[in-house]
Design a protein around this motif. Structure first.
Motif, PDB file in Angstrom:
ATOM      1  N   LEU A 131       0.818  -1.203   0.000  1.00 20.01           N
ATOM      2  CA  LEU A 131       0.000   0.000   0.000  1.00 20.01           C
ATOM      3  C   LEU A 131       0.859   1.263   0.000  1.00 20.01           C
ATOM      4  CD1 LEU A 131      -2.769  -1.120   2.522  1.00 20.01           C
ATOM      5  CD2 LEU A 131      -3.064  -0.750   0.078  1.00 20.01           C
ATOM      6  N   LEU A 132       1.989   1.214   0.695  1.00 19.95           N
ATOM      7  CA  LEU A 132       2.914   2.348   0.685  1.00 19.95           C
ATOM      8  C   LEU A 132       3.554   2.512  -0.689  1.00 19.95           C
ATOM      9  CD1 LEU A 132       4.588   1.859   4.176  1.00 19.95           C
ATOM     10  CD2 LEU A 132       3.367   3.918   3.443  1.00 19.95           C
ATOM     11  N   GLN A 133       3.932   1.406  -1.294  1.00 20.93           N
ATOM     12  CA  GLN A 133       4.550   1.461  -2.613  1.00 20.93           C
ATOM     13  C   GLN A 133       3.586   2.013  -3.658  1.00 20.93           C
ATOM     14  OE1 GLN A 133       5.786  -2.618  -3.118  1.00 20.93           O
ATOM     15  NE2 GLN A 133       7.775  -2.294  -2.111  1.00 20.93           N
ATOM     16  N   LYS A 134       2.305   1.716  -3.513  1.00 22.39           N
ATOM     17  CA  LYS A 134       1.295   2.186  -4.461  1.00 22.39           C
ATOM     18  C   LYS A 134       0.749   3.565  -4.074  1.00 22.39           C
ATOM     19  CE  LYS A 134      -0.228  -2.543  -5.477  1.00 22.39           C
ATOM     20  NZ  LYS A 134      -1.350  -3.524  -5.339  1.00 22.39           N
ATOM     21  N   ASN A 135       1.297   4.131  -2.990  1.00 21.96           N
ATOM     22  CA  ASN A 135       0.847   5.437  -2.501  1.00 21.96           C
ATOM     23  C   ASN A 135      -0.624   5.433  -2.110  1.00 21.96           C
ATOM     24  OD1 ASN A 135       1.451   8.117  -1.758  1.00 21.96           O
ATOM     25  ND2 ASN A 135       0.605   8.907  -3.679  1.00 21.96           N
ATOM     26  N   LYS A 136      -1.123   4.293  -1.651  1.00 20.13           N
ATOM     27  CA  LYS A 136      -2.496   4.206  -1.168  1.00 20.13           C
ATOM     28  C   LYS A 136      -2.595   4.698   0.288  1.00 20.13           C
ATOM     29  CE  LYS A 136      -4.562   2.266  -4.743  1.00 20.13           C
ATOM     30  NZ  LYS A 136      -5.063   0.875  -4.628  1.00 20.13           N
ATOM     31  N   VAL A 137      -1.492   4.585   1.032  1.00 18.22           N
ATOM     32  CA  VAL A 137      -1.438   5.085   2.401  1.00 18.22           C
ATOM     33  C   VAL A 137      -0.188   5.937   2.558  1.00 18.22           C
ATOM     34  CG1 VAL A 137      -2.685   3.109   3.350  1.00 18.22           C
ATOM     35  CG2 VAL A 137      -0.190   3.090   3.340  1.00 18.22           C
ATOM     36  N   ILE A 138      -0.230   6.835   3.532  1.00 20.62           N
ATOM     37  CA  ILE A 138       0.943   7.641   3.843  1.00 20.62           C
ATOM     38  C   ILE A 138       1.253   7.521   5.327  1.00 20.62           C
ATOM     39  CG2 ILE A 138       0.629   9.279   1.950  1.00 20.62           C
ATOM     40  CD1 ILE A 138      -0.679  11.176   3.916  1.00 20.62           C
ATOM     41  N   GLU A 139       2.495   7.653   5.645  1.00 25.61           N
ATOM     42  CA  GLU A 139       2.936   7.563   7.038  1.00 25.61           C
ATOM     43  C   GLU A 139       2.898   8.944   7.676  1.00 25.61           C
ATOM     44  OE1 GLU A 139       6.454   5.132   7.914  1.00 25.61           O
ATOM     45  OE2 GLU A 139       7.221   6.829   9.073  1.00 25.61           O
ATOM     46  N   ILE A 140       2.370   9.013   8.886  1.00 23.89           N
ATOM     47  CA  ILE A 140       2.365  10.259   9.636  1.00 23.89           C
ATOM     48  C   ILE A 140       2.946   9.992  11.015  1.00 23.89           C
ATOM     49  CG2 ILE A 140       0.411  11.280   8.406  1.00 23.89           C
ATOM     50  CD1 ILE A 140      -1.391  10.428  10.667  1.00 23.89           C
ATOM     51  N   ASN A 141       3.596  11.001  11.553  1.00 18.89           N
ATOM     52  CA  ASN A 141       4.203  10.880  12.868  1.00 18.89           C
ATOM     53  C   ASN A 141       3.524  11.848  13.823  1.00 18.89           C
ATOM     54  OD1 ASN A 141       6.652   9.004  12.470  1.00 18.89           O
ATOM     55  ND2 ASN A 141       6.851  10.454  10.782  1.00 18.89           N
ATOM     56  N   VAL A 142       3.195  11.350  14.989  1.00 17.99           N
ATOM     57  CA  VAL A 142       2.525  12.148  16.011  1.00 17.99           C
ATOM     58  C   VAL A 142       3.489  12.356  17.167  1.00 17.99           C
ATOM     59  CG1 VAL A 142       0.587  12.263  17.628  1.00 17.99           C
ATOM     60  CG2 VAL A 142       0.262  11.255  15.356  1.00 17.99           C
ATOM     61  N   GLU A 143       3.629  13.586  17.572  1.00 16.17           N
ATOM     62  CA  GLU A 143       4.544  13.912  18.658  1.00 16.17           C
ATOM     63  C   GLU A 143       4.188  13.108  19.914  1.00 16.17           C
ATOM     64  OE1 GLU A 143       6.119  17.842  21.162  1.00 16.17           O
ATOM     65  OE2 GLU A 143       4.637  18.057  19.551  1.00 16.17           O
TER      66      GLU A 143
END
Length: 265
Positions: free
Chosen positions: A115-127
């Protein structure tokens, strides 16, 4: 005639089932429902009435082939669907992944990679969180729009125990510093709070939880117990918002509240 779960008084054929022993007839009907052969036509109180799915689903849809050619496609679709259902999720063991047939950690990890490779999901970081979270790429526009609004009116909502937001109890603990367990299946003596306790969301914080009284016909909505979270100090805007939330909740249940009878303590 609709198919329903029936039994002959005094004769029970019991088998092991997901939530414990159940009647064979119930297991058979539920199995056919989950396989797509039956639908739940209607309910009377807690009794379900089933019917053949082919009578209610358009033929071209009912007879359509399996949309997934491989298990990997199935896992990718389901993982993406669950992320969208909750809003954000992490790639960790979680109740949010329950019910995805045969999916273990390996299959979940591989699905995230694809899913990451296909740009279906993105990673987000929360403090403050050690592990990254993931959201659907298609939802990024909504997130950016919300962030662009700036200060918004803080609104209260009553959360159901099985609300999508609460699927991952550990994530809720990390994000809101709120520990929640649905204690319906616990013996009364082992419950920390109560049988059916509902969290209260105000703004971006879960500020309280309460146990409503069992509703009786024509009776007003009432609260059995109310617990504020630590470090929460109620002010007038919060109190007004919570009362508005309780009024909406009572209306949803088909009843009403008497403000003078509601004690938030």
């Amino acid at each position: 005639m609709k198919i329903k779960d029936v039994y002959v008084p005094g004769i029970y054929i019991m088998i092991s089932w997901s939530w414990g022993p159940t009647m064979l007839s119930h297991a058979a009907l539920e199995g056919m429902y989950h396989a797509g052969h039956l639908i739940i036509h209607h309910k009377v109180n807690t009794r379900k009435y089933y019917d053949l799915s082919e009578r209610h689903i358009p033929q071209d849809l009912h007879a359509a082939p399996d949309p997934f050619q491989t298990k990997e496609q199935y896992y990718d679709w389901y993982v993406l669907r669950r992320i969208g259902s909750v809003g954000i999720l992490w790639n960790r063991s979680s109740d949010a992944w329950l019910g995805i047939k045969d999916m273990k950690s390996l299959q979940r990890n591989d699905a995230f990679t694809r899913l990451l490779q296909k740009n279906k999901v993105i990673e987000i970081n929360v403090e403050g969180l050690q592990h990254p979270l993931y959201m659907r790429s298609m939802d990024l526009e909504h997130l950016n729009h919300t962030l662009s609004i700036g200060q918004i009116e803080e609104r209260s909502s009553i959360l159901a125990p099985l609300d999508n937001l609460l699927w991952d109890r550990n994530l809720i603990k990390e994000l809101f510093d709120f520990e929640y367990r649905w204690e319906v299946y616990k013996p009364a003596a082992e419950r920390k709070y109560g049988y059916y306790v509902l969290p209260v969301l105000y703004g971006d914080k879960i500020v309280a939880r309460f146990e409503p009284e069992k509703h009786r016909k024509h009776a007003p909505f009432s609260i059995k117990n109310w617990w504020w979270e630590e470090q929460i100090s109620m002010n007038s805007p919060m109190k007004e918002s919570i009362f508005n939330g309780l009024e909406r909740f009572a209306a949803y249940l088909g009843t009403y509240i008497q403000p003078e009878e509601i004690r938030l303590n």
